[in-house]
Scaffold this motif. Sequence first.
Motif, PDB file in Angstrom:
ATOM      1  N   SER A  11     -10.984  -1.689   2.341  1.00 44.78           N
ATOM      2  CA  SER A  11     -10.043  -2.100   2.743  1.00 44.78           C
ATOM      3  C   SER A  11      -8.733  -1.445   3.538  1.00 44.78           C
ATOM      4  O   SER A  11      -8.492  -0.317   2.266  1.00 44.78           O
ATOM      5  N   TYR A  13      -5.538  -1.635   4.257  1.00 41.19           N
ATOM      6  CA  TYR A  13      -4.628  -2.616   3.852  1.00 41.19           C
ATOM      7  C   TYR A  13      -4.152  -3.849   3.097  1.00 41.19           C
ATOM      8  O   TYR A  13      -3.536  -4.910   2.741  1.00 41.19           O
ATOM      9  N   HIS A  15      -6.798  -6.664   3.049  1.00 38.79           N
ATOM     10  CA  HIS A  15      -7.033  -8.438   3.837  1.00 38.79           C
ATOM     11  C   HIS A  15      -8.322  -8.174   3.396  1.00 38.79           C
ATOM     12  O   HIS A  15      -9.012  -9.342   2.417  1.00 38.79           O
ATOM     13  N   ALA A  53      -0.239   2.542   4.615  1.00 38.23           N
ATOM     14  CA  ALA A  53      -1.597   1.900   4.414  1.00 38.23           C
ATOM     15  C   ALA A  53      -1.111   2.068   2.700  1.00 38.23           C
ATOM     16  O   ALA A  53      -2.416   1.747   1.956  1.00 38.23           O
ATOM     17  N   ALA A  56      -0.046  -0.343   0.496  1.00 34.71           N
ATOM     18  CA  ALA A  56      -1.098  -1.612   0.511  1.00 34.71           C
ATOM     19  C   ALA A  56      -2.504  -1.290  -0.774  1.00 34.71           C
ATOM     20  O   ALA A  56      -2.702  -2.185  -1.215  1.00 34.71           O
ATOM     21  N   GLN A  57      -2.472   0.280  -0.278  1.00 33.14           N
ATOM     22  CA  GLN A  57      -3.721   0.672  -1.310  1.00 33.14           C
ATOM     23  C   GLN A  57      -4.238   0.365  -3.168  1.00 33.14           C
ATOM     24  O   GLN A  57      -4.626   0.468  -3.406  1.00 33.14           O
ATOM     25  N   GLY A 176      -1.393  -6.871  11.376  1.00 40.81           N
ATOM     26  CA  GLY A 176      -1.946  -6.757   9.842  1.00 40.81           C
ATOM     27  C   GLY A 176      -0.815  -7.521   9.248  1.00 40.81           C
ATOM     28  O   GLY A 176      -0.918  -7.914   7.628  1.00 40.81           O
ATOM     29  N   SER A 177      -0.202  -8.317   9.840  1.00 42.17           N
ATOM     30  CA  SER A 177       1.043  -9.886   9.233  1.00 42.17           C
ATOM     31  C   SER A 177       0.268 -10.536   8.298  1.00 42.17           C
ATOM     32  O   SER A 177       0.974 -11.104   6.969  1.00 42.17           O
TER      33      SER A 177
END
Length: 206
Positions: A11, A13, A15, A53, A56-57, A176-177
């Motif tokens: 993954s 971002y 999702h 990213a 996010a990770q 990506g939202s």
Amino acid sequence: MSTTVQVVFYSMYGHIYKMAEAVAEGARAAGAEVELYRVPELVPDDVLEQFGAKQAQTAFAHVPVIQPDQLAEADAVIFGTPTRFGMMCAQMRNFLDMTGGLWAQGKLIGKVGSVFTSTGTQHGGQETTITSFHTTLLHQGMVIVGVPYSEQGLTKMDEITGGAPYGAGTLAGADGSRLPSENELSIARFQGRHVADIAGRLKAGS
């Protein structure tokens, strides 16, 4: 003995991570022992930082990175990958390319394999990503399991949704939202339960 299920994902971002959690939840609901793993990252940290990213990770940084030989420990493996031009991402391809030793020894023959995915758009390659992924699983001798239409979420027409008989999917949006919807997460939970149930039956009959 209980059925062991691995959920192995990449993954960028978050999702696919959210979908992986739902898949794992479904497998646990079927009584399976579930382990969540991520595959190694290939993108340099500074590039991840540049594209937003890296932050996010951090949400799934606690998930251990899997080693190829660990796949042999599971009764079923459910793989999660975002789409890259209608196919799996490079990180997942790189990981699978390291499983040649397992192939040579037939270590994955008879194990259940299943796939879920994400795309940026409604027709961005969910089906081709999953079905092309199946080719590798077939070379490994795995028993492929998808999502049958007994999961009613596949037939929803009153909202935009991912998911196919090949496997669960989510639409991330071009930027990506968009986060996985409840219907997409429900299909993912179903996939986890379904895979765990079939793997359990195969194990009991072996």
